[in-house]
Design a protein around this motif. Sequence first.
Motif, short mmCIF file in Angstrom:
data_model
loop_
_atom_site.label_atom_id
_atom_site.label_comp_id
_atom_site.label_asym_id
_atom_site.label_seq_id
_atom_site.Cartn_x
_atom_site.Cartn_y
_atom_site.Cartn_z
N GLU A 355 -12.99 -14.40 1.92
CA GLU A 355 -11.82 -14.49 1.04
C GLU A 355 -11.95 -13.51 -0.13
N ARG A 356 -13.15 -13.41 -0.70
CA ARG A 356 -13.37 -12.47 -1.81
C ARG A 356 -13.25 -11.02 -1.34
N LEU A 357 -13.78 -10.73 -0.16
CA LEU A 357 -13.70 -9.37 0.36
C LEU A 357 -12.23 -8.95 0.53
N GLN A 358 -11.41 -9.88 1.05
CA GLN A 358 -9.99 -9.56 1.26
C GLN A 358 -9.30 -9.28 -0.08
N ARG A 359 -9.60 -10.09 -1.09
CA ARG A 359 -8.99 -9.87 -2.41
C ARG A 359 -9.42 -8.52 -2.98
N LEU A 360 -10.69 -8.19 -2.81
CA LEU A 360 -11.21 -6.91 -3.31
C LEU A 360 -10.52 -5.75 -2.58
N MET A 361 -10.39 -5.86 -1.26
CA MET A 361 -9.75 -4.79 -0.49
C MET A 361 -8.30 -4.59 -0.91
N ASP A 362 -7.61 -5.67 -1.23
CA ASP A 362 -6.21 -5.58 -1.68
C ASP A 362 -6.12 -4.83 -3.01
N VAL A 363 -7.02 -5.16 -3.95
CA VAL A 363 -7.04 -4.50 -5.27
C VAL A 363 -7.37 -3.01 -5.08
N GLN A 364 -8.39 -2.72 -4.24
CA GLN A 364 -8.80 -1.33 -4.05
C GLN A 364 -7.70 -0.50 -3.38
N ALA A 365 -6.98 -1.11 -2.44
CA ALA A 365 -5.90 -0.37 -1.76
C ALA A 365 -4.84 0.07 -2.78
N ARG A 366 -4.55 -0.81 -3.75
CA ARG A 366 -3.57 -0.45 -4.79
C ARG A 366 -4.11 0.68 -5.67
N CYS A 367 -5.40 0.62 -5.99
CA CYS A 367 -6.02 1.70 -6.79
C CYS A 367 -5.97 3.03 -6.04
N SER A 368 -6.30 2.99 -4.75
CA SER A 368 -6.31 4.22 -3.94
C SER A 368 -4.91 4.82 -3.87
N TYR A 369 -3.92 3.96 -3.71
CA TYR A 369 -2.53 4.44 -3.65
C TYR A 369 -2.14 5.11 -4.98
N LYS A 370 -2.51 4.43 -6.08
CA LYS A 370 -2.20 4.95 -7.42
C LYS A 370 -2.86 6.32 -7.65
N ASP A 419 -4.62 27.19 0.06
CA ASP A 419 -3.87 26.42 -0.94
C ASP A 419 -2.72 25.70 -0.25
N VAL A 420 -2.58 24.41 -0.55
CA VAL A 420 -1.53 23.59 0.06
C VAL A 420 -0.76 22.86 -1.04
N GLU A 421 0.58 22.93 -0.97
CA GLU A 421 1.41 22.21 -1.94
C GLU A 421 1.75 20.84 -1.37
N ILE A 422 1.44 19.79 -2.14
CA ILE A 422 1.60 18.41 -1.66
C ILE A 422 3.03 17.91 -1.90
N TYR A 423 3.67 17.40 -0.83
CA TYR A 423 5.03 16.87 -0.99
C TYR A 423 5.12 15.37 -0.70
N GLU A 424 4.06 14.77 -0.11
CA GLU A 424 4.08 13.32 0.13
C GLU A 424 2.66 12.76 0.01
N CYS A 425 2.55 11.60 -0.66
CA CYS A 425 1.23 11.00 -0.89
C CYS A 425 1.21 9.56 -0.35
N LYS A 426 0.43 9.36 0.72
CA LYS A 426 0.19 7.99 1.22
C LYS A 426 -1.14 7.52 0.61
N THR A 427 -1.52 6.28 0.91
CA THR A 427 -2.75 5.72 0.30
C THR A 427 -3.98 6.57 0.61
N TRP A 428 -4.15 6.93 1.88
CA TRP A 428 -5.39 7.63 2.26
C TRP A 428 -5.17 9.10 2.63
N THR A 429 -3.93 9.51 2.78
CA THR A 429 -3.63 10.87 3.26
C THR A 429 -2.55 11.55 2.44
#
Length: 435
Positions: A355-370, A419-429
């Motif tokens: 349960e703790r791991l899932q909560r941590l993964m949820d918080v980290q996914a939001r940080c990675s997206y940000k 050099d690459v110009e970024i036009y879309e940002c997903k969480t991991w890519t």
Amino acid sequence: MKKATVITYGCQMNVNESAKMKKIFENLGYEITEDIRESDAIFLNTCTVREGAATQIYGKLGELMQVKADRGSIIGVTGCFAQEQGKELLKKFPVIDIVMGNQNIGRLPQAIENIENQTEKHVVFTNHEDDLPPRLDADFGSDQTASIAISYGCNNFCTFCIVPYVRGRERSVPLEEIVRDVDQYVKKGAKEIMLLGQNVNSYGHDFKNGDTFAKLLTEICKVEGDFIVRFVSPHPRDFTDDVIEVIAKEDKIAKCLHLPLQSGSSQILKRMNRGYTKEQYLALAHKIQDKISGVALTTDIIVGFPGETEEDFLDTLEVVREINYDNAFMFMYSIRQGTRAATMKEQIPEDIKKERLQRLMDVQARCSYKESQKYQGKTVRVLVEGESKKNKEVLSGRTSTNKIVLFQGPISLKGSFVDVEIYECKTWTLYGKLV
């Protein structure tokens, strides 16, 4: 022509050592093959960090018994599990011919010769821990990345970790040898140099000549050529100001730093024997973020360590939100026999850990997206790695901050910086177009 197979489990250090073993086999006249059914020598390069490692290895050895019966192949086990088990492995699996610890791989030709000439029924090399493994011009499975071990062993004795017991005390490789390796790989076309060690930033502590990790990084950056330097894994306790200054100053050093947290609770950090508090870690992370422009931080976190309360876990979540890691490697604590934590009372129930791991993964996914959103509209320098695994129509590359970037372009760009110009940002890519 005789054939050999090396099967690798575990960390990047093992991948590096497997590449060296393959090179030794080639020097002995073997052809490297992935197919164990046509192999005359099969070596398992093993890991012992996780408790479940043994099950995986025993399963593979069971499979190899049939191959040995059919072909008479030489069976070898190397790496941390071999170092830990030694002769005990032979009692469980008499099918094994050679047991060899990590620091003994340079003795592979001698071991093979002894078995082939039948001078010994079994060969066990698990001592000589003060010897440094051989420096070999190995093939690391990528024509643009070379990994170089700068130190072996660990002096930290974290209570959850078996590594110091199986890899021995810290031994640093002489600075000029490492710089020579870097120069050699860059001349061969390597664009990315990965420095490896159980604790890279305590490099040189065993020397009396003043060579340090900061000095090593400085000397590597003097090597001519267009390349990027990455390293794993530093320890927060040894992350000195001179190292931060070198990374901030040198364009050749990647601006993605792995800074293992393990827990955000000072009480749990003490039980883990990590050598720093929550406050000291935060101060270091903020200093790195202030001094190194555009740096991306990644981390390791263990949840459910013995004695971890809900308050301790909330401390971890607080640190994750405050630092805003780009990415994190998150694990549930699992008992590792032979470590101090294995005998600690207050082991946490499995359901609470999950349960703790899932909560941590949820918080980290939001940080990675940000963190990803910061790249919107920016032009970034990317090392092109080749076609994307999921979509052959586009190229895949990585930024200095280790972000994956997908974009369209000719395959001839593989192995070059663009050099690459970024036009879309997903969480991991990130998605972009060539400038």
